[in-house]
Design a protein around this motif. Structure first.
Motif, PDB file in Angstrom:
ATOM      1  N   GLN A   1      -7.439  -2.780  -4.815  1.00  0.00           N
ATOM      2  CA  GLN A   1      -7.691  -1.841  -5.223  1.00  0.00           C
ATOM      3  C   GLN A   1      -8.466  -2.608  -6.356  1.00  0.00           C
ATOM      4  OE1 GLN A   1      -5.237   0.631  -5.371  1.00  0.00           O
ATOM      5  NE2 GLN A   1      -5.546  -0.020  -3.375  1.00  0.00           N
TER       6      GLN A   1
ATOM      7  N   LEU B   1       0.832  -1.403   0.078  1.00  0.00           N
ATOM      8  CA  LEU B   1      -0.227  -0.273   0.051  1.00  0.00           C
ATOM      9  C   LEU B   1       0.970   1.304  -0.133  1.00  0.00           C
ATOM     10  CD1 LEU B   1      -2.208  -1.199   2.833  1.00  0.00           C
ATOM     11  CD2 LEU B   1      -3.102  -1.025   0.165  1.00  0.00           C
TER      12      LEU B   1
ATOM     13  N   GLN C   1      -0.864   4.589  -0.770  1.00  0.00           N
ATOM     14  CA  GLN C   1      -1.962   5.005  -0.948  1.00  0.00           C
ATOM     15  C   GLN C   1      -1.922   5.304   0.866  1.00  0.00           C
ATOM     16  OE1 GLN C   1      -4.982   3.693  -2.194  1.00  0.00           O
ATOM     17  NE2 GLN C   1      -3.466   3.575  -3.411  1.00  0.00           N
TER      18      GLN C   1
END
Length: 309
Positions: free
Chosen positions: A209, A20, A25
């Motif tokens: 995702q 991530l 993210q």
């Protein structure tokens, strides 16, 4: 988007966090005593058996990953897993967040042939019954249209840092790396699949995702064909340039060791997994995401390198 990991600190949660962050993210790590992996992670302390704490931790999340690992004790599992699952479900409903549950294969029981996403639940252990119960509870919410969720299953796993819960790490790789005799649980003539932890983390990331992956079961990417105990020992020994010396642990030895170590004792009811072929099939995931799982040669090489560091 905010990605929240319940049960942060475990090896799968850590591999997912790395993926991530690598992809820019926003990540929140939740556990009883969370530790930030970088300046880019938020942390929140929560007891997942407490709904209000779980709800507060999940608030504002878009995707939630349930990666919790409870003490390996069937009594603890029976008391806590239903609460943890229900709290995660209810908190995700309140936050309108997607939920991805990292699961194992205990609910399948003894399978004749490869385990796939369509394998029926037929547990033959207390732990398997508990896993079947919570997985069914989650997917019933999905079927009722109450929640966007999926289950991501892994075989037994190994990889860098999997020294607490990875049997291949503990019994073979680490012992042989220290110049000791390795150990193999059960029959060393039978194939036994292992999921490489970085593949599992990447798989969880890809599911998070991909909205179209919701509301179904996925087997995380795992290399096939699986090796036998003898072949794992030979491969590890070849990479370490040592003799493939190991002893076999059978049911009697596990039972005796369990008198002094409760965690080992808890393994006894799961020995069927090591005394019959254990073949985990991730064809569905591999095809959908065009993903090639790491070979055992590559995974074991990286695991040894990490252990040496």
């Amino acid at each position: 988007m905010t990605h929240t990991i319940l049960g942060a600190g475990g090896v799968i949660a850590t591999e997912l966090t790395k993926e991530l962050l690598k992809n820019g993210q926003s990540v929140k790590l939740v556990s009883r005593q969370p530790k930030a992996l970088s300046a880019k992670t938020d942390i929140a302390a929560a007891d997942l058996t407490n709904y209000e704490q779980t709800k507060a931790a999940i608030s504002g999340s878009n995707v939630v990953y349930l990666c919790a690992g409870l003490v390996y004790d069937r009594k603890v599992w029976a008391a806590s897993w239903p609460k943890v699952m229900q709290n995660a479900i209810d908190a995700c409903k309140a936050a309108n967040a997607r939920l991805i549950f990292f699961d194992n294969v205990y609910m399948y029981g003894l399978v004749n042939g490869p385990m796939t996403e369509d394998t029926p639940y037929n547990p033959i252990s207390k732990k398997g019954e508990i896993r079947a119960q919570i997985a069914t509870r989650l997917m019933n919410e999905v079927k009722a249209g109450n929640l966007q969720a999926s289950i991501a299953r892994s075989a037994d796993f190994y990889g860098p840092g999997a020294d607490t819960t990875g049997i291949l790490n503990n019994l073979l790789i680490n012992n042989m790396l220290k110049g000791k005799k390795g150990m193999w649980l059960g029959n060393d003539e039978l194939p036994h699949s292992y999921t490489y932890t970085p593949d599992a983390g990447k798989g969880m990331y890809l599911l998070g995702q991909t909205l179209a992956s919701d509301n179904q079961v996925w087997h995380l990417p795992t290399y096939n064909p699986a090796l036998t105990g003898k072949q794992y020992a030979a491969l590890i020994a070849e990479q370490l340039q040592v003799k493939p010396a190991y002893s076999k642990l059978g049911g009697f030895m596990v039972k005796m060791a369990g008198l002094f170590n409760t965690t080992i004792g808890e393994l006894h009811e799961m020995l069927y997994q090591n005394n019959h072929p254990y073949i985990f099939d991730s064809t569905k995931f591999n095809a959908y995401f065009n993903y090639q799982p790491s070979t055992y040669e590559k995974g074991i090489e990286a695991t040894i390198a990490a252990a040496k560091q």
